[in-house]
Scaffold this active site. Structure first.
Site, PDB file in Angstrom:
ATOM      1  N   LYS A 185      14.338 -13.850  -7.835  1.00 29.60           N
ATOM      2  CA  LYS A 185      13.945 -15.259  -7.931  1.00 29.60           C
ATOM      3  C   LYS A 185      12.715 -15.534  -7.068  1.00 29.60           C
ATOM      4  O   LYS A 185      11.832 -16.317  -7.461  1.00 29.60           O
ATOM      5  CB  LYS A 185      15.102 -16.147  -7.488  1.00 29.60           C
ATOM      6  CG  LYS A 185      14.801 -17.656  -7.526  1.00 29.60           C
ATOM      7  CD  LYS A 185      14.627 -18.164  -8.938  1.00 29.60           C
ATOM      8  CE  LYS A 185      14.280 -19.662  -8.974  1.00 29.60           C
ATOM      9  NZ  LYS A 185      15.332 -20.512  -8.381  1.00 29.60           N
ATOM     10  N   GLU A 270       6.243 -24.335   0.158  1.00 32.62           N
ATOM     11  CA  GLU A 270       7.108 -23.262   0.648  1.00 32.62           C
ATOM     12  C   GLU A 270       6.449 -21.891   0.538  1.00 32.62           C
ATOM     13  O   GLU A 270       7.143 -20.871   0.548  1.00 32.62           O
ATOM     14  CB  GLU A 270       8.408 -23.230  -0.166  1.00 32.62           C
ATOM     15  CG  GLU A 270       9.293 -24.446  -0.003  1.00 32.62           C
ATOM     16  CD  GLU A 270      10.550 -24.339  -0.852  1.00 32.62           C
ATOM     17  OE1 GLU A 270      11.643 -24.284  -0.283  1.00 32.62           O
ATOM     18  OE2 GLU A 270      10.428 -24.310  -2.093  1.00 32.62           O
TER      19      GLU A 270
END
Length: 308
Positions: A185, A270
């Site tokens: 992911k 992020e």
């Protein structure tokens, strides 16, 4: 179930909406005052492909959260995770399960610092969502969840958690190797989040470019090399297949990934927990990651230009 969503942004709000609709008692925990006030006053506005509706879910600040929850789902940004855990530590009991589906590498190590005797579940999700404004999300496309217990205290609790998620239509299943899923992911997000942010496009627009898979392969190749060094059996084919699958409008083609949303709305990204994380781990393992290092620097330059 009594469920708290710690981090009621785009994804947390979508999960809270789906779980509440399935009959669970959901509470949002967040620190965006305008968002909290709007939800408490008007309800959460959820816009899908075919409808708009308001969902009544109580929303509180972390320090105001009280009571005992069966499940706390962590959906903060990676850089906000530790601060959130510090502020909701009073909610973590032995009978409380913690589920983290947040993006990025390194979340488990942070959670274990604060979890005490609480059961921990770590996973990944391919659901998507967009935060349109305070109290307003756009929830389109479908998705799934892979999760794995880290310190399973009860098989019955795990089965109950899966049943709760699946009754809400969240398509949850147990993972045999959640660390591999997390790396997969992270590689996936380091492609779609980062390129869509840099190129100012949605997933489908990126996928329509003849350059898309060339650019994708450059990022993924470095992830595979670093993963091999740290003992994670990540393969390029598994990531590339997942990337290709989300280009269609029926999946997430119309979706603007969270990093694009963050830059567009003046928030820090992020990237240090995605491209930046694999570059950092690679440096320690003796693996060069020039592509991910460059993409990290470009995103930080965009943040600098926007004064973030």
């Amino acid at each position: 179930m009594e469920i708290a969503i710690a981090g009621a942004g785009a994804m947390g709000s979508r999960f809270g909406y789906m779980l509440q609709k399935a009959g669970n008692q959901v509470t949002f925990i967040d620190e965006w005052k305008e968002h909290i006030d709007k939800i408490n006053r008007d309800g959460l506005l959820v816009e899908t492909e075919s409808s708009k509706e308001y969902c009544q879910i109580p929303a509180v600040f972390p320090t105001e959260a009280a009571g005992k929850f069966d499940l706390i789902i962590l959906f903060t940004k990676a850089m906000q995770l530790e601060d959130m855990l510090q502020k909701i530590n009073h909610l973590l009991y032995k009978d409380t399960a913690i589920l983290c589906l947040a993006n990025g590498l390194g979340n488990l190590e942070i959670i274990e610092k604060y979890s005490g005797d609480s059961a921990i579940y770590i996973g990944v999700t391919l659901w998507s969502s967009e935060l349109e404004a305070a109290g307003h999300i756009r929830a389109t496309g479908s998705g799934s969840i892979e999760l794995q217990p880290i310190n399973e205290t009860s098989k019955e609790r795990t089965l109950e958690l899966l049943a709760t998620l699946n009754l809400a239509g969240l398509n949850a299943d147990l993972s045999e190797d959640v660390l591999l899923s997390i790396w997969k992911k992270a590689a996936f997000n380091s492609v779609l989040n980062t390129y869509c942010a840099i190129l100012d496009c949605n997933v489908g627009e990126f996928g329509a470019s003849p350059q898309a898979m060339i650019l994708t392969e450059k990022v993924v190749a470095e992830f595979v090399q670093v993963a091999e060094k740290v003992g994670v059996p990540l393969t390029a084919d598994s990531v590339l297949e997942t990337v290709r699958n989300v280009f269609s409008p029926e999946e997430s083609g119309h979706h603007y990934p969270s990093m694009h949303q963050d830059l567009a709305k003046g928030r820090k990204t992020e990237v240090d927990y995605l491209n930046g994380a694999v570059a950092k781990i690679g440096a320690k393992a003796g693996v060069n990651t020039p592509v991910n290092s460059l993409l990290t620097a470009i995103i930080h330059a965009q943040e600098d230009i926007k004064g973030l």
